[in-house]
Design an enzyme around this catalytic site. Structure first.
Site, PDB file in Angstrom:
ATOM      1  CG  HIS A   3      -5.995   6.614   0.444  1.00 36.06           C
ATOM      2  ND1 HIS A   3      -6.023   7.340   1.605  1.00 36.06           N
ATOM      3  CD2 HIS A   3      -4.958   5.755   0.563  1.00 36.06           C
ATOM      4  CE1 HIS A   3      -5.050   6.930   2.390  1.00 36.06           C
ATOM      5  NE2 HIS A   3      -4.383   5.967   1.777  1.00 36.06           N
TER       6      HIS A   3
ATOM      7  CG  HIS B 209      -1.775   1.187   1.397  1.00 39.13           C
ATOM      8  ND1 HIS B 209      -3.114   1.197   1.050  1.00 39.13           N
ATOM      9  CD2 HIS B 209      -1.497   2.424   1.886  1.00 39.13           C
ATOM     10  CE1 HIS B 209      -3.618   2.402   1.313  1.00 39.13           C
ATOM     11  NE2 HIS B 209      -2.663   3.161   1.827  1.00 39.13           N
TER      12      HIS B 209
END
Ligand code: TQI
Ligand code: CA
Ligand code: ZN
Ligand code: ZN
Length: 422
Positions: A179, A169
């Site tokens: 995001h 991530h």
């Protein structure tokens, strides 16, 4: 009354949070665009992209990036950390034309470290839970750097926080992704354990990374290397020269273009093969190789990269030759030989050679020196070198020189091709 106000404040706060997340104007009010975002199905339609880029769309201007784990954590072993990091980066390089090269020294593009509390970048960590990690968007200096909160319980399994999951991530951020609002995306801002083995980047993340770096063109890497005329390994050429020569276990390996030969003394045999079948990472045109027999390791060099091996097995991704302390004027190595008794490795580059102390793992100070001054009698540039029974064999074009380190002179010259039975 006070309660109602609190509720209003908390609702407004929630709306603001959501607006921020979806990149809307942050008003805290239910305006038209906010309501339409709320009405929009969150998942489903496969052609809807949910990823976000950072403002200004920062991205790396090169496709080969270096990374280095500068500080490890005590909650995992070094190999576990390295593996999580390698696999976290591989998830992205499998989806876009990006290459990552591991370094152990100096400044890398992506500097990775485990830090506690205040660590000098004005984003202090907060102890267990809360913030787990952060990464800086692509750019100079701190750009791309990725920090993990050392106070978390990092694991390589499903307990605590799985390092691979969080690292993958964070590397999305380090490559320029914000995001995603797709709950199945890796860049969706909710922790969800991801199994590292066989991990494939979810569709939305693939779209995101390809929006920045373009798609990965299958076979591009391989066909980008100009098709070299391949030496026919079954044909004896009296003018044969070698690219690299090394011992490996009880064998000698000779490399030329896309071919290599394995010579065994007991029982005596010489077998030819393609480099790509035994060492797919190397493909062809190996510059240099050497082994440290006591350690069972060998090193293969090609351009500014090298690959460590255990036996015939390459260990991990390529690394940069600057790990050895070469100046940045050196882009490739002609030949390398390890001197067993001295525990030193000599690297030949053009007319010069360097000496690397394998005990201290440092390049020796007085180097480079001129090859002519130290190894008189050896003519021309050195293609390959080998230490055997206390002699150094230098391969230069079609000639192989046997050099006696005690007499400090060449004691024999043969055809290079005679080493593979020609
Ligand atoms: N760290 C945040 C994150 O990486 C830091 C952050 C917040 C951030 N907003 C950002 C970074 C916008 C770049 C751009 O998302 S975290 C997860 C989650 C975190 C969170 O510690 O909260 C993961 C780190 F939420 F996805 F699980 C890793 Cl995987
Ligand atoms: Ca924390
Ligand atoms: Zn930090
Ligand atoms: Zn994030």
């Amino acid at each position: 009354m006070a309660e109602i106000v609190t509720d209003e404040v908390s609702i407004s706060r929630k709306i603001k949070k959501m607006q921020k997340f979806f990149g809307l104007q942050v008003t805290g009010k239910l305006d038209y665009s906010t309501i339409s975002v709320m009405k929009k199905p969150r998942c489903g339609l496969p052609d809807v992209a949910n990823y976000h880029l950072f403002p200004g769309e920062p991205k790396w201007k090169k496709t080969t990036l270096t990374y280095r784990v500068a500080k490890y954590t005590s909650s995992l072993s070094k190999p576990e950390v390295d593996r999580a990091v390698d696999m976290g980066l591989k998830a992205w390089s499998d989806a876009a034309p990006l290459n990552f090269i591991k370094t152990n020294q100096g400044e890398a593009d992506i500097m990775i470290s485990f830090e506690s509390g205040d660590h000098g970048d004005s984003y202090p960590f907060d102890g267990p839970r809360g913030t787990l990690a952060h990464a800086f968007a692509p750019g100079e200096g701190l750009g791309g750097d990725t920090h993990f909160d050392n106070d978390e319980k990092w694991t390589s399994g499903t307990n605590g926080f799985n390092l691979f999951t969080v690292a993958a991530h964070e590397f999305g951020h380090a490559l320029g992704l914000g995001h995603s609002s797709d709950p199945s995306a890796l860049m969706y801002p909710t922790y969800k354990y991801q199994h590292p083995v066989g991990f494939r980047l979810p569709k939305d993340d693939v779209k995101g990374i390809q929006a920045l770096y373009g798609p990965k063109i299958p076979g591009k890497e391989k066909s980008a290397i100009p098709q070299q005329p391949s030496y026919n390994p079954n044909y004896c050429d009296q003018n044969l020269s070698f690219d690299a020569v090394t011992g490996l276990g009880n064998e000698l390996l000779f490399f030329k273009d896309r071919s290599f030969w394995r010579r065994q003394s007991q029982p005596a045999s010489i077998r030819a093969g393609f480099i790509a079948s035994s060492f797919p990472q190397l493909m062809s045109n190996v510059d240099a190789a050497y082994q440290i027999a006591e350690k069972g390791t060998a090193y293969f060099f090609k351009g500014p990269h090298y690959w460590p091996t255990r036996g015939l097995q390459i260990q991990g991704p390529p690394r940069t030759i600057y790990d050895f302390g070469f100046p940045n004027t050196v882009h490739k190595i002609d030949a390398a030989v390890h001197l067993k008794n001295k525990k030193k490795t000599l690297f030949f580059v053009g007319d010069d050679y360097y000496s690397f102390d394998e005990t201290t793992r440092r390049m020796e100070n007085e180097y480079p020196k001129a090859i002519d001054d130290e190894f008189s009698g050896v003519e021309g540039q050195i293609d390959a070198a080998l230490e055997l029974n206390g002699f150094i064999y230098f391969f230069s074009g079609p000639k192989a020189y046997k050099y006696d380190t005690e007499k400090e002179d060449v004691v024999n010259v043969v055809k290079s091709s005679s080493w593979i039975g020609c």
